[in-house]
Design a protein around this motif. Structure first.
Motif, PDB file in Angstrom:
ATOM      1  N   LEU A 155       0.646  -1.279   0.026  1.00 34.62           N
ATOM      2  CA  LEU A 155       0.007  -0.442   0.356  1.00 34.62           C
ATOM      3  C   LEU A 155       0.946   1.212   0.295  1.00 34.62           C
ATOM      4  CD1 LEU A 155      -3.163  -0.099  -0.073  1.00 34.62           C
ATOM      5  CD2 LEU A 155      -1.896  -2.399   0.023  1.00 34.62           C
ATOM      6  N   GLY A 156       2.316   1.246   0.563  1.00 39.61           N
ATOM      7  CA  GLY A 156       2.746   3.016   0.594  1.00 39.61           C
ATOM      8  C   GLY A 156       3.362   2.342  -1.072  1.00 39.61           C
ATOM      9  N   GLY A 157       3.527   0.964  -1.321  1.00 39.82           N
ATOM     10  CA  GLY A 157       3.953   1.310  -3.060  1.00 39.82           C
ATOM     11  C   GLY A 157       2.605   2.430  -3.991  1.00 39.82           C
ATOM     12  N   ALA A 180      -6.825   4.630 -11.603  1.00 39.18           N
ATOM     13  CA  ALA A 180      -6.491   3.159 -11.805  1.00 39.18           C
ATOM     14  C   ALA A 180      -5.677   2.941  -9.791  1.00 39.18           C
ATOM     15  CB  ALA A 180      -5.578   2.553 -12.592  1.00 39.18           C
ATOM     16  N   LEU A 181      -4.856   3.887  -9.549  1.00 36.12           N
ATOM     17  CA  LEU A 181      -3.635   3.510  -8.461  1.00 36.12           C
ATOM     18  C   LEU A 181      -5.044   3.821  -6.940  1.00 36.12           C
ATOM     19  CD1 LEU A 181      -0.626   4.635  -9.608  1.00 36.12           C
ATOM     20  CD2 LEU A 181      -1.072   2.453  -8.661  1.00 36.12           C
ATOM     21  N   GLY A 182      -5.745   5.141  -7.448  1.00 40.48           N
ATOM     22  CA  GLY A 182      -6.398   5.562  -6.356  1.00 40.48           C
ATOM     23  C   GLY A 182      -7.754   4.724  -5.978  1.00 40.48           C
ATOM     24  N   SER A 183      -8.472   3.979  -7.251  1.00 39.36           N
ATOM     25  CA  SER A 183      -9.196   3.158  -6.872  1.00 39.36           C
ATOM     26  C   SER A 183      -9.067   1.657  -5.717  1.00 39.36           C
ATOM     27  CB  SER A 183      -9.828   2.219  -7.601  1.00 39.36           C
ATOM     28  OG  SER A 183      -8.823   1.558  -8.740  1.00 39.36           O
ATOM     29  N   THR A 184      -7.124   1.588  -6.365  1.00 36.04           N
ATOM     30  CA  THR A 184      -6.656   0.555  -5.088  1.00 36.04           C
ATOM     31  C   THR A 184      -7.269   1.502  -3.608  1.00 36.04           C
ATOM     32  OG1 THR A 184      -5.956  -0.505  -6.867  1.00 36.04           O
ATOM     33  CG2 THR A 184      -5.212  -0.535  -4.128  1.00 36.04           C
ATOM     34  N   LEU A 185      -6.438   2.798  -3.296  1.00 37.63           N
ATOM     35  CA  LEU A 185      -6.223   3.168  -2.449  1.00 37.63           C
ATOM     36  C   LEU A 185      -7.738   3.028  -1.851  1.00 37.63           C
ATOM     37  CD1 LEU A 185      -4.434   4.402  -0.689  1.00 37.63           C
ATOM     38  CD2 LEU A 185      -4.691   6.518  -1.671  1.00 37.63           C
ATOM     39  N   TRP A 186      -8.042   3.727  -2.278  1.00 38.30           N
ATOM     40  CA  TRP A 186     -10.159   3.781  -1.768  1.00 38.30           C
ATOM     41  C   TRP A 186     -10.594   2.346  -1.519  1.00 38.30           C
ATOM     42  CZ3 TRP A 186     -13.582   8.303  -2.543  1.00 38.30           C
ATOM     43  CH2 TRP A 186     -14.665   7.741  -1.725  1.00 38.30           C
ATOM     44  N   ALA A 187     -10.177   1.551  -2.337  1.00 37.25           N
ATOM     45  CA  ALA A 187     -11.424  -0.168  -2.389  1.00 37.25           C
ATOM     46  C   ALA A 187     -10.561  -0.362  -0.088  1.00 37.25           C
ATOM     47  CB  ALA A 187     -11.236  -0.623  -2.509  1.00 37.25           C
ATOM     48  N   THR A 188      -9.104  -0.096  -0.398  1.00 38.65           N
ATOM     49  CA  THR A 188      -8.221  -0.935   0.678  1.00 38.65           C
ATOM     50  C   THR A 188      -7.818  -0.524   1.498  1.00 38.65           C
ATOM     51  OG1 THR A 188      -6.053   0.124  -0.796  1.00 38.65           O
ATOM     52  CG2 THR A 188      -6.418  -2.219  -0.579  1.00 38.65           C
ATOM     53  N   THR A 189      -8.486   0.814   1.578  1.00 40.19           N
ATOM     54  CA  THR A 189      -8.372   1.756   2.559  1.00 40.19           C
ATOM     55  C   THR A 189      -9.234   1.777   3.335  1.00 40.19           C
ATOM     56  OG1 THR A 189      -7.571   3.479   1.443  1.00 40.19           O
ATOM     57  CG2 THR A 189      -8.444   4.346   3.851  1.00 40.19           C
TER      58      THR A 189
END
Length: 472
Positions: free
Chosen positions: A129-131, A344-353
């Protein structure tokens, strides 16, 4: 058939983690009526599309070319049955995954061995997630550098702070509907554009043909890309962490509450079967989304980056990946790609947060910090982790600053944890799911194949990490 119940707006009845007979609802039949009840899979897709597809899959395509196309397809398909089986248990018990993991013996005090391994996975996920935070910040920095070099520490660090702050502000409410809507928008935007470009590659200088596709389906595994292939298997498609947090979103959507507490009646079983079928549709839709996105990213990496010897590395990851677009459409496409990368990266950050906040909170309740049934305390912890996690992920990135390696390490650990998820699925299936609610013969056969495949890959990954595999 059970009768629909008129809901009164009380806190207990609206709590998706608390099942009462007043919360039951008859399931819809068919795709049309079911569509409005889909949604957890969109959050799942949002979590998958960013880090796995944009970084790990494209990197593998750049390294190996088309030869591992078969593994991309296999990695997205093979794990779905395990995901669905874990969610089936959630729907019939009303409990999220970590509660089930904790029931698998042996236990050490209050905590089972799978949840102990989950803690190790979460530590590795801080790197992954840091990545993701770093990759998002770099995309913003390239678009709008602050304080000099867009890839320099100053601009990157400022953008890390902005990305972290924005994530916290947007997700602090922890409301399911907001999270689902945000996931839908981010997934649709970038996946649609990327798939269109991948389909258009045959009409560009980076054309691929059926011979390339055939070579990619030959089931070969070159020694030089085994490490990247293992990381990709763990991180693309639905991984162990996505399987785990999917159960929380199924409950928050309302599936468990609408099934209601198990009273042993035929009406309950019929209702459970109906909502399980809705969950099948939800999982199938998410599989379609992330499979096509995965294939698109891999093909773009193999067709555009591989022939030029370009492999995403370090802070240059975003600029290298942008070559997939600029080399096809021209320099103007770099801006479009950066917007897409942020989506794309923001979607991962959105969902995983949001998802990790729920898993972390559940773990605290398991070790006795608070009572999970206390809805107010549970929401407070959701919000605490929504604030704390992005800050820590940003700090981790600023210390390491290598998004590709950070994401791949998380992928390897995810592959290892898949072993534990398979063990939990079969234990819970045997001990807590009525055989009358099992899937059909085709599904059960797929579950067996999926489980065996995951175990074999997981064992290989574990031996490789421990240094017990020969060096190639």
């Amino acid at each position: 058939m059970s009768q629909n119940v008129n809901h009164t707006n009380t806190a207990v009845e609206q709590d998706p983690y608390h099942l009462t007979s007043d919360g039951i609802k008859d399931p819809p039949k068919g795709w049309g009526p079911s569509f409005r009840y889909l949604g957890p899979g969109l959050i799942l897709s949002a979590g998958i599309v960013g880090s796995g597809e944009l970084i790990a899959t494209t990197t593998l395509g750049a390294q190996a070319g088309f030869v591992l196309l078969w593994l991309v397809i296999f990695s997205t398909f093979v794990k779905v049955a395990v995901q669905v089986e874990l969610a089936r248990w959630t729907l019939v018990t009303g409990q999220p995954a970590l509660e089930g993991f904790n029931k698998v013996p042996p236990k050490f005090g209050r905590v089972g061995w799978i949840n102990m391994l989950w803690v190790v996975l979460m530590l590795a996920k801080y790197l992954q997630l840091g990545g993701i935070v770093g990759g998002t910040a770099i995309a913003f920095s390239i678009m709008m550098p602050i304080g000099g070099d867009p890839l320099g520490f100053t601009s990157t660090a400022i953008w890390v702070g902005i990305v972290v702050a924005a994530t916290i502000l947007l997700l602090y409410s922890s409301q399911y509907n907001r999270i689902e809507r945000g996931a839908f928008v981010s997934v649709v935007i970038f996946s649609f554009v990327t798939i269109l470009i991948a389909l258009g590659l045959p009409f560009t200088p980076f054309a691929y043909d059926m011979n390339d596709i055939a070579s990619g389906l030959s089931l070969s595994l070159p020694l030089g890309v085994i490490g990247a292939a293992i990381a990709m298997f763990g991180i693309t498609g639905v991984g162990a962490d996505e399987m785990t947090y999917y159960t929380y979103w199924c409950l928050e959507k309302g599936y468990g509450r609408w099934v209601g507490p198990n009273d042993g009646t035929e009406a309950w079983k019929e209702r459970a079967r109906g909502w399980i079928k809705v969950m099948y549709k939800d999982a199938f839709l998410s599989w379609i989304i992330y499979t096509f996105a995965t294939l698109a990213f891999f093909i773009m990496g193999a067709a555009v980056l591989n022939p030029q010897g370009l492999v995403p590395q370090g802070n240059e990851m975003i600029t290298t990946l942008s070559r997939m677009y600029t080399d096809i459409l021209g320099g103007w496409a770099s801006f479009v790609f950066l917007l897409g990368a942020i989506a794309a990266l923001g979607s991962t950050l959105w969902a995983t947060t949001a998802s990790f906040a729920r898993m972390y909170t559940n773990f605290l309740s398991i070790i006795g910090i608070f009572n999970w049934s206390d809805a107010a305390a549970r929401m407070r912890w959701f919000k605490i982790f929504t604030v704390v996690n992005p800050i820590l992920w940003g700090i981790v990135y600023l210390f390491i600053q290598s998004p590709v390696i950070m994401v791949q390490i998380g992928g390897v650990m995810t592959g290892i944890f898949l072993l534990a998820v398979v063990a939990a699925v079969w234990h819970l299936r045997k001990t807590e799911v009525d055989p009358e609610l099992y899937g059909g013969s085709w599904f059960n056969a797929l579950l067996i194949v999926s489980s065996i495949s995951i175990v074999l890959l997981g064992v290989y990954t574990l031996l490789n990490v421990l240094g017990l595999m020969p060096k190639f």
